[in-house]
Design an enzyme around this catalytic site. Structure first.
Site, PDB file in Angstrom:
ATOM      1  N   ASP A   1     -17.317  10.432 -12.280  1.00 36.29           N
ATOM      2  CA  ASP A   1     -17.305  11.793 -12.835  1.00 36.29           C
ATOM      3  C   ASP A   1     -17.769  11.775 -14.290  1.00 36.29           C
ATOM      4  O   ASP A   1     -17.181  12.436 -15.152  1.00 36.29           O
ATOM      5  CB  ASP A   1     -15.915  12.442 -12.699  1.00 36.29           C
TER       6      ASP A   1
ATOM      7  N   HIS B   1     -12.960  13.557  -6.907  1.00 38.52           N
ATOM      8  CA  HIS B   1     -11.899  13.160  -7.855  1.00 38.52           C
ATOM      9  C   HIS B   1     -10.466  13.506  -7.419  1.00 38.52           C
ATOM     10  O   HIS B   1      -9.785  14.306  -8.049  1.00 38.52           O
ATOM     11  CB  HIS B   1     -12.166  13.708  -9.257  1.00 38.52           C
TER      12      HIS B   1
HETATM   13  O1  DOR Z   1     -13.605  16.972 -16.439  1.00 36.23           O
HETATM   14  C1  DOR Z   1     -14.540  17.489 -15.842  1.00 36.23           C
HETATM   15  N1  DOR Z   1     -15.721  17.706 -16.448  1.00 36.23           N
HETATM   16  N2  DOR Z   1     -14.362  17.863 -14.584  1.00 36.23           N
HETATM   17  C2  DOR Z   1     -15.296  18.575 -13.930  1.00 36.23           C
HETATM   18  O2  DOR Z   1     -15.106  18.862 -12.780  1.00 36.23           O
HETATM   19  C3  DOR Z   1     -16.511  19.036 -14.626  1.00 36.23           C
HETATM   20  C4  DOR Z   1     -16.854  18.114 -15.701  1.00 36.23           C
HETATM   21  C5  DOR Z   1     -17.934  18.624 -16.620  1.00 36.23           C
HETATM   22  O3  DOR Z   1     -18.965  19.072 -16.131  1.00 36.23           O
HETATM   23  O4  DOR Z   1     -17.777  18.523 -17.833  1.00 36.23           O
END
Ligand code: DOR
Length: 409
Positions: free
Chosen positions: A289, A216
């Site tokens: 993500d 990301h």
């Molecule tokens: O926004 C995010 N959520 N970034 C991350 O790196 C982890 C992820 C999560 O696991 O909720």
């Protein structure tokens, strides 16, 4: 199965034309014009659709084991095929973390029972993702981890990261960095938190010759650093998410916790640099993500809400919204061919002999309604947006797992 009448786009064969595709067992067995269905052969009509090698989302959070109230492997892989993805790579911030072959085996078994998307586990870099002790990289590699990452957190101790990379340097699986220097996140220039960490990780990649991947990417500075590193011979790839390619930090001010994500949404200048990096090839892969959380958690104020959005069911269309001028060959490469290469897994091609994983999509606008998601996570900044591209059907291992939005478990 015969996939008939679609426009086939396959970057590995430089194909862009109307062709039929025949699948038998778990392989692609024939491509040709006007193929005739054999007796009893299942026909999937692809008129008006684009037929591509199965899309692979190389960065998702499936939350199982440990946080099954947010998502399970079954709901997450249903969301994957609903969104046009035939495979996902899942991050190890589960409980327990994916730091032993036993946890990998458990995830693979549950995913096979779900019979939807292929699920490729990414193992942790450190035990429990605590940033201290190294995992057994060789054992996890033998257990078929497709990468190593403490995603969700940065490995803070540079010495630990160096030793980890040194130890794993002979293995093909990339280190996948989550780059955020915690101490710099509240600096006057918050992008510094990412840029400084990307510079550190690329330096360690160069010193250890470890193959690397930056997850990301969200800043202009990170893009510039990756270009520099590649130019100086570092084996590095990187990805961008739909939200970083489209939204700015202005959304966080308006929507609070619902717009919270790590790394955070950035400025218009960063967004433009990221879009340009996708066009010019600096960005190798598009990854959602997918980070599902409950609606209650996401309704909290920004300081109390967990970071992340549900991504799998909007990603395919959101990328097209963010970069409307991206040629389709390149789009398929970013969603299929390149993720397959980066992870070292099969797929990414419609050549005869390739796995029978196929994504059908169409240039048809639709409006996002998260209440209809298969994912348990319903928070997306794209809610209510009109996206120009739509997943039509998802074929995994030669089986139709989704058609027109309906998932066949
Ligand atoms: O926004 C995010 N959520 N970034 C991350 O790196 C982890 C992820 C999560 O696991 O909720």
């Amino acid at each position: 199965m015969l996939v008939c009448g679609g426009r086939v786009i396959d970057p590995t064969q430089e194909l862009d034309r109307r062709l039929d595709v025949r699948l038998a067992g778990e392989r692609i067995v024939e491509l040709g014009e006007h193929l005739r269905p054999a007796d009893g052969e299942e026909v999937v009509a692809a008129d008006g659709a684009i037929v591509a090698p199965g899309f692979i989302d190389m960065h998702v959070h499936l939350r199982e084991p440990g946080f099954t109230e947010k998502e399970t492997i079954a709901t997450g892989s249903a969301a994957a095929v609903a969104g046009g993805f035939t495979a996902v790579a899942c991050m190890p911030n589960t409980d327990p973390a994916i730091d032993t072959p036993a946890v990998i085996a458990q995830i693979v078994r549950v995913a096979e029972e779900a019979r939807l998307a292929r699920v490729y586990p990414i193992a942790a870099i450190t035990k429990g993702r605590e940033g201290r002790e190294l995992v057994d990289y060789a054992a996890l590699s033998a257990a078929k981890a497709v990468g190593f990452s403490d995603d969700g957190d940065t490995v803070r101790d540079s010495r630990v990261l160096f030793d980890a990379a040194w130890c794993a340097r002979g293995l093909s699986q990339r280190f996948i960095s989550h780059c955020e220097d915690e101490g710099l996140k509240t600096a006057a220039v918050p992008q510094t938190a990412e840029d400084a960490c990307v510079a550190r990780d690329l330096t360690i990649a160069r010193a250890t010759s470890k193959a690397w991947h930056i997850a990301h990417v969200s800043t202009k500075g990170a893009v510039e650093l990756i270009r520099w590193a590649r130019g100086s011979g570092v084996n590095v790839t990187c990805e961008a998410t739909p939200h970083h390619l489209y939204f700015t930090d202005e959304l966080l001010r308006r929507r609070g916790g619902e717009a919270k994500v790590n790394p955070p949404l950035r400025t218009a200048e960063d967004v433009a640099a990221l879009q340009q990096a996708v066009r010019d090839g600096t960005i190798d892969a598009l990854a959602s993500d997918h980070a599902p959380h409950s609606a209650d958690e996401k309704r909290r104020a920004a300081n109390a809400a967990p970071p992340g959005f549900s991504g799998l069911e909007v990603a395919l269309g959101a990328y097209a919204l963010a970069i409307s001028d991206l040629p389709l060959q390149r789009y398929v490469e970013l969603l299929s061919t390149n993720p397959a290469k980066i992870l070292g897994v099969g797929g990414g091609s419609l050549r005869v002999g390739a796995p029978a994983d196929v994504t059908l999509f169409a240039e048809r606008a639709w409006t996002v309604d998260a209440s209809r998601f298969y994912s348990k996570g319903r928070c997306t900044p794209f809610e209510g947006s009109c996206l120009p591209r739509h997943a039509v059907a998802t074929i995994v291992r030669g089986r139709l797992t989704m058609r027109d939005g309906v998932v066949y478990a």
